[in-house]
Each structure stands twice: as structure tokens, then as C-alpha cells.
Design a protein around this motif. Structure first.
Motif, PDB file in Angstrom:
ATOM      1  N   ARG A   1       0.882  -1.268  -0.061  1.00 12.64           N
ATOM      2  CA  ARG A   1      -0.015   0.220   0.408  1.00 12.64           C
ATOM      3  C   ARG A   1       0.928   1.544  -0.050  1.00 12.64           C
ATOM      4  N   LEU A   2       1.915   1.523   1.537  1.00  9.31           N
ATOM      5  CA  LEU A   2       2.879   2.303   0.717  1.00  9.31           C
ATOM      6  C   LEU A   2       3.413   2.689  -0.985  1.00  9.31           C
ATOM      7  N   HIS A   3       3.894   1.509  -1.597  1.00  4.81           N
ATOM      8  CA  HIS A   3       4.523   2.076  -2.535  1.00  4.81           C
ATOM      9  C   HIS A   3       3.636   2.269  -3.254  1.00  4.81           C
ATOM     10  N   LEU A   4       1.901   1.952  -3.228  1.00  4.23           N
ATOM     11  CA  LEU A   4       1.203   2.162  -4.563  1.00  4.23           C
ATOM     12  C   LEU A   4       1.021   4.132  -4.509  1.00  4.23           C
ATOM     13  N   GLU A   5       0.687   3.916  -3.270  1.00  4.28           N
ATOM     14  CA  GLU A   5       0.288   5.233  -2.679  1.00  4.28           C
ATOM     15  C   GLU A   5       1.900   6.124  -3.088  1.00  4.28           C
ATOM     16  N   ARG A   6       2.357   5.939  -2.565  1.00  2.00           N
ATOM     17  CA  ARG A   6       4.099   6.449  -3.460  1.00  2.00           C
ATOM     18  C   ARG A   6       3.796   6.797  -4.928  1.00  2.00           C
ATOM     19  N   ARG A   7       3.616   5.793  -5.877  1.00  2.01           N
ATOM     20  CA  ARG A   7       3.830   5.943  -7.166  1.00  2.01           C
ATOM     21  C   ARG A   7       2.894   6.780  -7.942  1.00  2.01           C
ATOM     22  N   VAL A   8       1.454   7.243  -6.848  1.00  2.00           N
ATOM     23  CA  VAL A   8       0.325   7.745  -7.031  1.00  2.00           C
ATOM     24  C   VAL A   8       0.713   9.183  -6.419  1.00  2.00           C
ATOM     25  N   GLU A   9       2.198   9.632  -5.147  1.00  2.00           N
ATOM     26  CA  GLU A   9       1.803  10.666  -4.851  1.00  2.00           C
ATOM     27  C   GLU A   9       3.187  11.517  -6.138  1.00  2.00           C
ATOM     28  N   ARG A  10       4.097  10.295  -6.401  1.00  3.99           N
ATOM     29  CA  ARG A  10       5.507  10.704  -7.713  1.00  3.99           C
ATOM     30  C   ARG A  10       4.809  11.038  -8.753  1.00  3.99           C
ATOM     31  N   ALA A  11       4.045  10.541  -9.170  1.00  2.13           N
ATOM     32  CA  ALA A  11       3.290  10.975 -10.450  1.00  2.13           C
ATOM     33  C   ALA A  11       3.314  11.618 -11.624  1.00  2.13           C
TER      34      ALA A  11
ATOM     35  N   LEU B   1      15.096   9.528   5.735  1.00  2.00           N
ATOM     36  CA  LEU B   1      14.273   8.524   5.628  1.00  2.00           C
ATOM     37  C   LEU B   1      14.137   7.920   3.840  1.00  2.00           C
ATOM     38  N   GLY B   2      14.247   6.726   3.444  1.00  2.00           N
ATOM     39  CA  GLY B   2      13.884   6.412   1.922  1.00  2.00           C
ATOM     40  C   GLY B   2      12.396   6.786   1.818  1.00  2.00           C
ATOM     41  N   ILE B   3      12.284   7.233   0.634  1.00  2.00           N
ATOM     42  CA  ILE B   3      10.890   7.418   0.517  1.00  2.00           C
ATOM     43  C   ILE B   3       9.736   5.997  -0.044  1.00  2.00           C
ATOM     44  N   GLU B   4      10.437   5.208   0.083  1.00  2.00           N
ATOM     45  CA  GLU B   4       9.425   4.241   0.291  1.00  2.00           C
ATOM     46  C   GLU B   4       8.751   3.542   1.665  1.00  2.00           C
ATOM     47  N   ASN B   5       9.314   4.262   2.291  1.00  2.00           N
ATOM     48  CA  ASN B   5       9.241   3.879   3.773  1.00  2.00           C
ATOM     49  C   ASN B   5       8.625   5.267   4.641  1.00  2.00           C
ATOM     50  N   LEU B   6       8.373   6.074   3.471  1.00  2.00           N
ATOM     51  CA  LEU B   6       7.762   8.168   4.334  1.00  2.00           C
ATOM     52  C   LEU B   6       6.336   6.932   4.417  1.00  2.00           C
ATOM     53  N   THR B   7       5.686   7.933   5.358  1.00  2.00           N
ATOM     54  CA  THR B   7       4.219   8.103   6.033  1.00  2.00           C
ATOM     55  C   THR B   7       3.784   9.267   6.104  1.00  2.00           C
ATOM     56  N   THR B   8       2.650   9.140   6.164  1.00  2.00           N
ATOM     57  CA  THR B   8       1.590   9.976   6.742  1.00  2.00           C
ATOM     58  C   THR B   8       1.908  11.206   7.535  1.00  2.00           C
ATOM     59  N   ASN B   9       3.046  11.374   8.189  1.00  2.00           N
ATOM     60  CA  ASN B   9       2.224  12.213   9.367  1.00  2.00           C
ATOM     61  C   ASN B   9       3.794  13.784   9.795  1.00  2.00           C
ATOM     62  N   SER B  10       3.214  13.709   9.776  1.00  2.00           N
ATOM     63  CA  SER B  10       4.588  15.663  10.271  1.00  2.00           C
ATOM     64  C   SER B  10       5.003  15.721   9.131  1.00  2.00           C
TER      65      SER B  10
ATOM     66  N   GLN C   1       6.855  14.123   7.144  1.00  2.00           N
ATOM     67  CA  GLN C   1       7.072  13.014   6.265  1.00  2.00           C
ATOM     68  C   GLN C   1       6.574  13.359   5.405  1.00  2.00           C
ATOM     69  N   ILE C   2       5.241  13.787   5.447  1.00  2.00           N
ATOM     70  CA  ILE C   2       4.423  14.330   4.034  1.00  2.00           C
ATOM     71  C   ILE C   2       4.472  14.802   2.846  1.00  2.00           C
ATOM     72  N   LEU C   3       5.075  14.637   1.971  1.00  2.00           N
ATOM     73  CA  LEU C   3       4.871  15.152   0.771  1.00  2.00           C
ATOM     74  C   LEU C   3       3.981  15.788  -0.109  1.00  2.00           C
ATOM     75  N   PRO C   4       3.942  16.471  -1.393  1.00  2.00           N
ATOM     76  CA  PRO C   4       3.075  16.614  -2.425  1.00  2.00           C
ATOM     77  C   PRO C   4       2.667  15.921  -3.300  1.00  2.00           C
ATOM     78  N   THR C   5       1.428  16.247  -3.976  1.00  2.00           N
ATOM     79  CA  THR C   5       0.466  14.730  -3.823  1.00  2.00           C
ATOM     80  C   THR C   5       0.957  15.853  -5.870  1.00  2.00           C
ATOM     81  N   SER C   6       0.412  16.731  -5.846  1.00  2.00           N
ATOM     82  CA  SER C   6       0.386  17.828  -6.775  1.00  2.00           C
ATOM     83  C   SER C   6       0.581  19.146  -7.158  1.00  2.00           C
ATOM     84  N   GLU C   7       0.840  19.281  -8.111  1.00  2.00           N
ATOM     85  CA  GLU C   7       1.733  20.271  -8.769  1.00  2.00           C
ATOM     86  C   GLU C   7       1.029  21.657  -8.349  1.00  2.00           C
ATOM     87  N   GLY C   8       0.002  21.601  -7.883  1.00  2.00           N
ATOM     88  CA  GLY C   8      -0.837  23.230  -7.636  1.00  2.00           C
ATOM     89  C   GLY C   8      -0.309  23.167  -6.263  1.00  2.00           C
TER      90      GLY C   8
END
Length: 313
Positions: free
Chosen positions: A59-69, A129-138, A140-147
Motif C-alpha cells: 500500500r505504501l509503495h503504491l501510494e508513493r507511486r500515485v504521489e510521485r506521478a 528516510l527512504g522514499i518508500e518508507n515515508l508515512t503520512t505524518n508531520s 514526512q508528508i509529501l506533495p501530491t499535485s503540482e498546484g
């Protein structure tokens, strides 16, 4: 002789199925029922199995793929532009993006700039932290869109990190919207506000400083055409750009020298177009980088020749 009184037969209901008529026991049960409004309904709970460790990892791996698309798209566009991999079918990067992807050059530039911000956040904010091991807190949250990152593209890398962390905090530990990020950027700019002392008509040099929107413009000179609070609108040899104050350096030319450079800028801009041969573009770019308020005799002849050549077309 009187007739004896007739006896009327009682009408009896037709025989019916036990399922349609209540028996005595049914009536007794109904009379003893409680108010339906206060009746208790029993619902059988369905047990949902917990995710296994492998499923959590997937799940984490697939979520990161969506975020990085979207940011992977920006990196790909940057490489296509820098290596000019569009040259076999299109003369300009702008035409290529419009025909191949259906969006403007500006949209491509936004995606490229967003990819740079995303890479900065992942390599600095979350460098432990490794990109694949990031979780959504504090942090460690990363952007998901260009906007979400567009307001940060003109900031320095360290400022981008500060803005993102504060925006996450304002969003309650969740992914912040583009509006929240923009508000934080504005607060930081107000905090570090310096007076804009540039004047219209002044000649300045461009200092790229890792700003992706100014890639290829480092060292170019331009004419200030508009003065804003935190930036200036500058006319360069190939177009008009909005440039932050941190990316400008005044040449301190005299008023007469500034007017002379204005004339040269107008002449170069009059010749330039995206459809020009690469050698001609390179020559105009070199003229757009001269660090003196005049052209040499040879440079003047070359510019005259180009003006005559492309005026006839």
C-alpha cells in the motif's frame, strides 16, 4: 297456515392459509410487543481482516507511486527539453508539448519546476528516510499535485522546506492545499520583505540561482519594464519574464546607457522567434549576454545582417 320462521345461515369465511390469518398465539404475541420506535435491532458484525505486513508495504509503495506521478512527468519533460529529443518532429519544445501532450509550454514549465521542488523536499526535508518508507505524518508528508508546490517554485531550497513544513502544520498534519501553501509563502515574504529599489528602464543581469524557470538565462541582461513588490518584469532577448529580486543584479548604467541598451533589446527581440535556426538563436543569446552598454563593430554588423535577412522573409 302460518309458515314457520326461516333460519338465516351464518356466513362463514372461506378457508384460508395459516400464513395469512393470525392464530390466537400470534395475536397474543402482537399485543405484548413493545413500541416499534423503542425496539432493539440486532446487527451482526462483519470482521475485517487486518492488513498483513506485506500488504502494508504494498500500500505504501503504491501510494508513493500515485504521489510521485505528476513529478515524474516534470522530470521527464525536463530531460526531453534539455536533450532536445523533440527535434526530429518539432522545431520548438512548445509545439512538441502542445501536439504530444495537449498542454502549453507554460504548463510544462510548471511541471518541471514542481519536480525540482519535490526533489528538494524529498532529499532535504526527509533525507533521513527512504522514499518508500515515508508515512503520512508531520514532516514526512509529501506533495501530491503540482498546484501544491507552484507557490514555492521561486523560493530558495531552504525556504521551500520551511514553507512546506509550516503548511503541513497549518493543515493539521495533513497534505496542505495550494491555498494554504500560498498563504505561508506570502507570510514568509512579508517577514523578509526588502524595498524594491529597481526602476523602469534599468538594465539588470539575471542570476538564475537554481531557479528552473530561469534555466539558460543566467548572465543575460534585461530591461526592467514593471516593478512589483517582490519581483520585477524584465524584457530579455527572447521574451518577457517575472523575476524575483534575489535573481536580479543591477548594472548601474547611466540613464543614457540604459536607453541605448533598450534600443538594442528591441532590435534583438524584433529578430528572435522560436522558429529560427539554432545557430541564429545562439548568436542572439550571446548578444543578450554582453556585459557592456554597447555592441562592438562586428556585433553591430552581425545584428544588421540578421535584421535585413529576416525582414525580407
Amino acid at each position: 297456515m302460518n309458515k314457520p320462521p326461516s333460519r338465516r345461515k351464518k356466513t362463514t369465511p372461506a378457508a384460508s392459509d395459516d400464513s395469512t390469518l393470525p392464530n390466537d398465539q400470534d395475536l397474543e404475541d402482537i399485543s405484548q410487543e413493545k413500541n416499534p420506535a423503542t425496539a432493539t435491532i440486532t446487527v451482526t458484525a462483519v470482521e475485517v481482516p487486518e492488513l498483513t505486513e506485506q500488504e502494508i508495504s504494498d500500500r505504501l509503495h503504491l501510494e508513493r507511486r500515485v504521489e510521485r506521478a505528476v513529478f515524474e512527468a516534470g522530470k521527464a519533460l525536463a530531460e526531453l527539453r534539455e536533450r532536445r529529443l523533440y527535434r526530429s518532429t518539432h522545431k520548438t519544445f512548445e509545439d512538441y508539448c502542445r501536439d504530444r501532450f495537449g498542454h502549453s509550454r507554460q504548463k510544462s514549465n510548471y511541471l518541471i519546476a514542481a519536480a525540482d521542488v519535490y526533489e528538494n523536499l524529498t532529499t532535504n526535508c526527509c533525507q533521513n528516510l527512504g522514499i518508500e518508507n515515508l508515512t503520512t505524518n508531520s514532516s514526512q508528508i509529501l506533495p501530491t499535485s503540482e498546484g501544491q508546490v507552484r507557490p514555492m517554485t521561486k523560493l530558495e531550497p531552504q525556504e521551500q522546506q520551511e514553507v512546506w513544513l509550516r503548511a503541513v502544520e497549518f493543515a493539521g498534519g495533513k497534505i496542505p492545499s495550494g491555498r494554504i501553501v500560498k498563504d505561508v509563502v506570502q507570510q514568509i515574504m512579508e517577514r523578509t520583505k526588502v524595498p524594491n529599489t529597481y526602476q523602469i528602464g534599468e538594465v539588470c543581469q539575471i542570476l538564475a540561482k537554481d531557479n528552473p524557470e530561469l534555466r539558460g538565462k543566467s548572465g543575460c541582461w534585461g530591461i526592467i519594464s514593471q516593478v512589483n513588490d517582490f519581483s520585477c518584469t524584465v524584457k530579455l532577448w527572447d521574451g518577457v519574464y517575472t523575476v524575483g529580486l534575489q535573481h536580479l543584479k543591477s548594472y548601474d548604467y547611466l540613464p543614457a546607457e540604459c536607453q541605448q541598451m533598450q534600443v538594442i533589446c528591441d532590435r534583438i527581440s524584433g529578430v528572435y522567434s522560436d522558429s529560427l535556426e539554432e545557430t541564429v538563436k545562439s548568436l542572439l543569446q550571446l548578444l543578450g549576454k554582453v556585459n557592456r552598454p554597447y555592441l562592438t563593430a562586428v556585433e553591430e554588423k552581425l545584428l544588421n545582417l540578421l535584421e535585413l535577412e529576416y525582414e525580407r522573409r
